[in-house]
Design a protein around this motif. Structure first.
Motif, PDB file in Angstrom:
ATOM      1  N   PHE A 238      16.242   1.260  41.461  1.00 62.78           N
ATOM      2  CA  PHE A 238      17.624   1.993  41.438  1.00 62.78           C
ATOM      3  C   PHE A 238      18.898   1.190  41.213  1.00 62.78           C
ATOM      4  CE2 PHE A 238      20.845   4.414  43.814  1.00 62.78           C
ATOM      5  CZ  PHE A 238      21.091   5.371  43.005  1.00 62.78           C
TER       6      PHE A 238
ATOM      7  N   VAL B 255      22.329   0.305  41.836  1.00 60.51           N
ATOM      8  CA  VAL B 255      23.416   0.978  42.604  1.00 60.51           C
ATOM      9  C   VAL B 255      24.834   0.654  42.103  1.00 60.51           C
ATOM     10  CG1 VAL B 255      23.425   1.767  44.924  1.00 60.51           C
ATOM     11  CG2 VAL B 255      22.192  -0.236  44.180  1.00 60.51           C
TER      12      VAL B 255
ATOM     13  N   PRO C  34      32.176  10.498  45.109  1.00 63.57           N
ATOM     14  CA  PRO C  34      31.354  11.221  45.849  1.00 63.57           C
ATOM     15  C   PRO C  34      30.258  10.307  46.575  1.00 63.57           C
ATOM     16  CG  PRO C  34      30.727  10.983  43.412  1.00 63.57           C
ATOM     17  CD  PRO C  34      32.016  10.469  43.741  1.00 63.57           C
ATOM     18  N   SER C  35      29.520  11.004  47.355  1.00 63.02           N
ATOM     19  CA  SER C  35      28.583  10.572  48.137  1.00 63.02           C
ATOM     20  C   SER C  35      27.269   9.964  47.270  1.00 63.02           C
ATOM     21  CB  SER C  35      27.823  11.490  49.107  1.00 63.02           C
ATOM     22  OG  SER C  35      26.749  11.139  49.687  1.00 63.02           O
ATOM     23  N   GLY C  36      26.776   8.765  47.598  1.00 66.42           N
ATOM     24  CA  GLY C  36      25.978   7.980  46.685  1.00 66.42           C
ATOM     25  C   GLY C  36      26.395   7.433  45.709  1.00 66.42           C
ATOM     26  N   SER C  37      27.494   7.062  45.295  1.00 74.33           N
ATOM     27  CA  SER C  37      28.486   6.571  44.497  1.00 74.33           C
ATOM     28  C   SER C  37      28.375   4.882  44.374  1.00 74.33           C
ATOM     29  CB  SER C  37      29.823   6.906  44.152  1.00 74.33           C
ATOM     30  OG  SER C  37      30.612   6.837  45.063  1.00 74.33           O
ATOM     31  N   GLY C  38      27.682   4.468  45.584  1.00 75.91           N
ATOM     32  CA  GLY C  38      27.837   3.083  45.831  1.00 75.91           C
ATOM     33  C   GLY C  38      28.974   2.397  46.564  1.00 75.91           C
ATOM     34  N   LYS C  39      29.951   3.007  47.210  1.00 77.56           N
ATOM     35  CA  LYS C  39      31.184   2.791  47.858  1.00 77.56           C
ATOM     36  C   LYS C  39      30.708   1.768  48.977  1.00 77.56           C
ATOM     37  CE  LYS C  39      32.494   6.772  49.113  1.00 77.56           C
ATOM     38  NZ  LYS C  39      31.151   7.712  48.439  1.00 77.56           N
ATOM     39  N   SER C  40      29.614   2.332  49.805  1.00 77.02           N
ATOM     40  CA  SER C  40      29.433   1.539  51.068  1.00 77.02           C
ATOM     41  C   SER C  40      28.646   0.274  50.310  1.00 77.02           C
ATOM     42  CB  SER C  40      28.174   2.163  52.050  1.00 77.02           C
ATOM     43  OG  SER C  40      28.940   3.417  52.499  1.00 77.02           O
ATOM     44  N   THR C  41      27.896   0.378  49.572  1.00 74.02           N
ATOM     45  CA  THR C  41      27.343  -0.896  49.188  1.00 74.02           C
ATOM     46  C   THR C  41      27.893  -1.942  48.426  1.00 74.02           C
ATOM     47  OG1 THR C  41      25.278   0.786  48.470  1.00 74.02           O
ATOM     48  CG2 THR C  41      25.330  -1.593  47.422  1.00 74.02           C
TER      49      THR C  41
ATOM     50  N   PHE D 176      18.543  -1.202  44.351  1.00 75.96           N
ATOM     51  CA  PHE D 176      17.569  -1.177  45.258  1.00 75.96           C
ATOM     52  C   PHE D 176      16.431  -0.645  44.646  1.00 75.96           C
ATOM     53  CE2 PHE D 176      21.489   0.206  47.970  1.00 75.96           C
ATOM     54  CZ  PHE D 176      21.372  -0.820  48.878  1.00 75.96           C
TER      55      PHE D 176
HETATM   56  N1  LIG Z   1      18.880   0.321  51.699  1.00 69.96           N
HETATM   57  C1  LIG Z   1      18.976   0.927  50.799  1.00 69.96           C
HETATM   58  N2  LIG Z   1      17.510   1.248  50.172  1.00 69.96           N
HETATM   59  C2  LIG Z   1      17.440   1.813  48.933  1.00 69.96           C
HETATM   60  N3  LIG Z   1      18.418   2.880  48.671  1.00 69.96           N
HETATM   61  C3  LIG Z   1      19.612   2.716  49.157  1.00 69.96           C
HETATM   62  C4  LIG Z   1      19.847   1.704  50.111  1.00 69.96           C
HETATM   63  N4  LIG Z   1      21.043   2.023  50.677  1.00 69.96           N
HETATM   64  C5  LIG Z   1      21.838   2.813  50.026  1.00 69.96           C
HETATM   65  N5  LIG Z   1      20.919   3.222  49.006  1.00 69.96           N
HETATM   66  C6  LIG Z   1      21.135   4.442  47.665  1.00 69.96           C
HETATM   67  O1  LIG Z   1      22.098   3.703  47.001  1.00 69.96           O
HETATM   68  C7  LIG Z   1      23.036   4.716  46.795  1.00 69.96           C
HETATM   69  C8  LIG Z   1      24.453   4.273  47.005  1.00 69.96           C
HETATM   70  O2  LIG Z   1      24.585   3.981  48.539  1.00 69.96           O
HETATM   71  P1  LIG Z   1      25.882   4.065  49.219  1.00 69.96           P
HETATM   72  O3  LIG Z   1      26.470   2.778  48.562  1.00 69.96           O
HETATM   73  O4  LIG Z   1      25.785   4.270  50.509  1.00 69.96           O
HETATM   74  O5  LIG Z   1      26.968   5.346  48.819  1.00 69.96           O
HETATM   75  P2  LIG Z   1      28.159   5.903  49.319  1.00 69.96           P
HETATM   76  O6  LIG Z   1      28.779   4.906  50.511  1.00 69.96           O
HETATM   77  O7  LIG Z   1      29.051   5.903  48.006  1.00 69.96           O
HETATM   78  O8  LIG Z   1      27.912   7.094  49.890  1.00 69.96           O
HETATM   79  C9  LIG Z   1      22.531   5.996  47.320  1.00 69.96           C
HETATM   80  O9  LIG Z   1      21.897   6.888  46.402  1.00 69.96           O
HETATM   81  C10 LIG Z   1      21.645   5.569  48.315  1.00 69.96           C
HETATM   82  O10 LIG Z   1      20.616   6.541  48.582  1.00 69.96           O
END
Ligand SMILES: Nc1ncnc2c1ncn2[C@@H]1O[C@H](COP(=O)(O)OP(=O)(O)O)[C@@H](O)[C@H]1O
Ligand SMILES: [Mg+2]
Lengths: 256, 371
Positions: A28, A30, A49-56, A25
């Motif tokens: 950054f 991810v 943990p939160s922010g580890s990239g699971k959703s991404t 991103f």
């Molecule tokens: N659209 C975006 N633009 C910039 N940074 C993003 C975006 N989506 C997520 N991030 C960042 O990417 C990292 C991983 O996000 P995410 O995959 O949502 O983590 P998780 O689901 O594990 O909590 C986080 O630090 C988040 O702030």
């Protein structure tokens, strides 16, 4: 339901192949060299943990996010810029979100019929029959004519699951489906997910519900800082984690 | 044994029965104190306003009713200090339809009934979705066919259309064409490629930077000077197009606000189901955005209806034009006040009804106060 759901992997057929995927991103980083292969009928739980990239990671699988390096294959289709491929993959891959994301201006029945009618050109009558069948399966057929805003969170999430199932997907992705729910409603959603798992659906679930992971997962994956840190069967993962980072994480979430 | 002890120790939870909320009794004196005379500034304001009302109301009531003439001709009216209502009765037909042929008046009447019927059907939720939208889109065409005559009906030249009928027609066509146009401009500005975006912004800002009256002059007076003669369409149509463009630019900005308010999750959920981006915008985003901006959208409709009164300046005889003409009738000279009072009353009545209707629509549907 407390007995372990036996593995349904019967073939060697790979449904999802994530190979050395990297994503940024802006500056950054991810996702770092993430590789993951999911077989037909396999159930994967991803935690971390939160922010580890699971959703991404799971959002890359249906291309809600675009990865910059590596290769993602779903049912043999490679995800690239080809819009037609992307749409085809999305029809095969169901996704359930933390915030449900039901369409508030449509009734429950219309929410379920929408994609079959407009993405599969299914006749309305047939779509309604399918929709009612899935609503019965998740236990809320009597709510079909209400609007999402009139339902509880747990009911909305079950509708969201039914809505995905109406497209008859071969894989289901869950992104923390119970994290926005009151404790009393978590179980009703997990029950639906367990039932889905026992029916043989291929599933990737981002969740911190450890009892669910023990019950249905074939593999648990732990992510931190955009990498897959550890990957193991649930019993080995929870009882005997191999890596210190995993141990620390588990001790933190089990402390609650 | 332990079983029994533990059962004896457990207390059963008995939920309290719900009670009604306490009602507060407010006497008239208390009400006055609370609403009109709380603090010296409020008391002073109330006294001044009550004074003004006591001064204006009797004058109004005398003029409107007590001293007014309800029967008779101009001579009778001139003897009296009050309003001259026979003048208004006599002028009603011409105020409503202008010089439209008397024997064909049933045709605009049918169009009017169709409009009212659709207003009712929309409100009562009898028709919805695709049918509802198609019906509204078809309504202006139906009205134009009925008023202008086609399919074997006697044609009525556009120079004969006038009065309130013309005002409503201009507003109706204006609103119904400018909303879809506004949606397209808003979508272009919100989702379009840089070129499309620039074009949409250019159009919107150009139109919004110019008063409506200037646009009406441009289309009515200047356009015929620049266009080759075979391309010149009639004056009414040019003015209608001017009003549509004007309205669409404002509608677009209102609708864009609605697009911005829709959470990203809505788009993602639809895309994740495999619905194409275009259909996602059409069926998921736009309906929610429109619902979201219903109050300002209705405000724009009311504004457009009032703005139709400007067409008098480019030579159309709309409702206000007919009022002006009526006030100059030699048989009824000197009754301008009645004419303009009536005009104000009719405009107010229609705008207020629209406003109430809009509010009733807002309260319906999944996001309304009443579900
Ligand atoms: N659209 C975006 N633009 C910039 N940074 C993003 C975006 N989506 C997520 N991030 C960042 O990417 C990292 C991983 O996000 P995410 O995959 O949502 O983590 P998780 O689901 O594990 O909590 C986080 O630090 C988040 O702030
Ligand atoms: Mg997440």
């Amino acid at each position: 339901m407390t007995t372990k759901i036996e593995s349904r992997v019967t073939t060697n057929e790979t449904v999802i192949e994530v190979a050395k995927v990297n994503k940024w991103f802006g500056d950054f980083h991810v996702l770092k060299d993430v590789s993951l292969s999911v077989k037909k009928g396999e159930r994967i739980v991803i935690c971390g943990p939160s922010g580890s990239g699971k959703s991404t990671l799971i959002r890359c699988i249906n291309h809600l996010e675009e990865h910059q390096e590596g290769r993602i294959t779903v049912n043999g289709t490679v995800l690239d810029e080809n819009l037609k491929n992307i749409t085809n993959v999305r029809r095969e891959v169901g996704m359930v979100f933390q915030q449900f994301n039901l369409f508030p201006h449509m009734t429950i029945l219309d929410n379920l019929c929408f994609a079959p009618v407009w993405a599969r050109n299914m006749p309305r009558k047939e779509a309604e029959d399918t929709a009612v069948m899935y609503l019965e399966r998740v236990g809320i057929a009597e709510q079909r004519d209400k609007y999402p805003g009139q339902l509880s969170g747990g009911q909305q999430q079950r509708v969201a699951i039914a809505r995905s199932l109406c497209m008859n997907p071969s894989v289901m992705l869950f992104d923390e489906p119970t994290s926005a729910l009151d404790p009393e409603m978590i179980k009703e959603v997990l029950d639906v997910m367990v039932e889905l798992a026992s029916s043989g659906m291929t599933m990737i679930c981002v969740t911190h519900e450890m009892s669910f992971a023990r019950l249905v997962a074939d593999r648990v994956i732990f992510m931190d800082g955009g990498e897959i840190v550890e990957e193991n069967t649930p019993d080995k993962f929870f009882d005997n984690p191999q890596i210190d980072r995993t141990q620390k994480f588990l001790s933190q979430i089990l402390a609650h | 044994m332990t079983q029994i002890t533990s059962e004896a120790d457990t207390k059963t939870f008995e939920p309290l029965a719900a009670r009604g909320a306490p009602t507060r009794q407010i006497g008239p004196l208390n009400w006055l104190r609370k609403n009109l005379f709380s603090g010296w500034l409020n008391s002073l304001t109330s006294l001044v306003l009550i004074g003004v009302l006591l001064w204006v109301l009797p004058v109004m009531i005398n003029w409107l009713f007590l001293d007014a003439v309800f029967r008779g001709n101009g001579e009778v009216c001139r003897q009296s200090a009050g309003a001259c209502w026979p003048f208004i009765y006599e002028k009603i037909p011409v105020l409503m339809v202008g010089v439209y042929p008397q024997e064909l008046i049933w045709r605009p009447a049918v169009a009017g009934v169709a409009l009212l019927a659709l207003v009712y059907l929309t409100f009562s939720d009898r028709i919805r979705g695709f049918v509802l939208i198609s019906a509204w889109l078809a309504l202006p065409l139906f009205a134009l066919v009925m008023i202008g005559g086609a399919f074997g009906m006697t044609e009525v030249n556009q120079s004969l259309w006038g009065g309130l009928m013309l005002s409503i027609l201009l507003a109706l066509v204006g609103v119904i064409v400018s909303i879809p146009l506004g949606v397209m401009l808003a979508l272009g500005r919100f989702y379009g490629s840089p070129l499309v975006k620039a074009l949409c912004i250019g159009f919107i800002e150009l139109i919004r930077g110019v008063p409506l009256i200037t646009i009406l002059f441009m289309v009515s007076v200047m356009m015929p000077l620049f266009l080759p003669p075979e391309m010149i369409i009639n004056n009414l149509m040019r003015i209608q197009i001017g009003m549509i463009f004007f309205s669409a630019a404002y509608m677009a900005e209102v609708i864009r606000g609605g697009l911005q308010a829709i959470p990203k999750g809505q788009t993602e959920a639809s895309l994740a189901l495999g619905v194409s981006p275009n259909r996602t915008i059409l069926f998921v985003i736009v309906p929610q955005a429109l619902r979201h901006v219903l109050p300002p959208l209705i405000g724009r409709c009311i504004a457009l209806f009032k703005d139709t009164s400007l067409v008098i300046i480019v030579g159309l005889l709309d409702f206000l034009g007919m009022i002006k003409g009526a006030a100059l009738d030699p048989d009824w000279l000197g009754f301008q006040t009645e004419a303009y009072f009536f005009a104000a009353f009719v405009y107010w009545l229609i705008c207020y009804s629209l406003s109430r209707y809009g509010r009733a629509l807002e309260n319906r549907g999944p996001n309304g106060a009443k579900r």
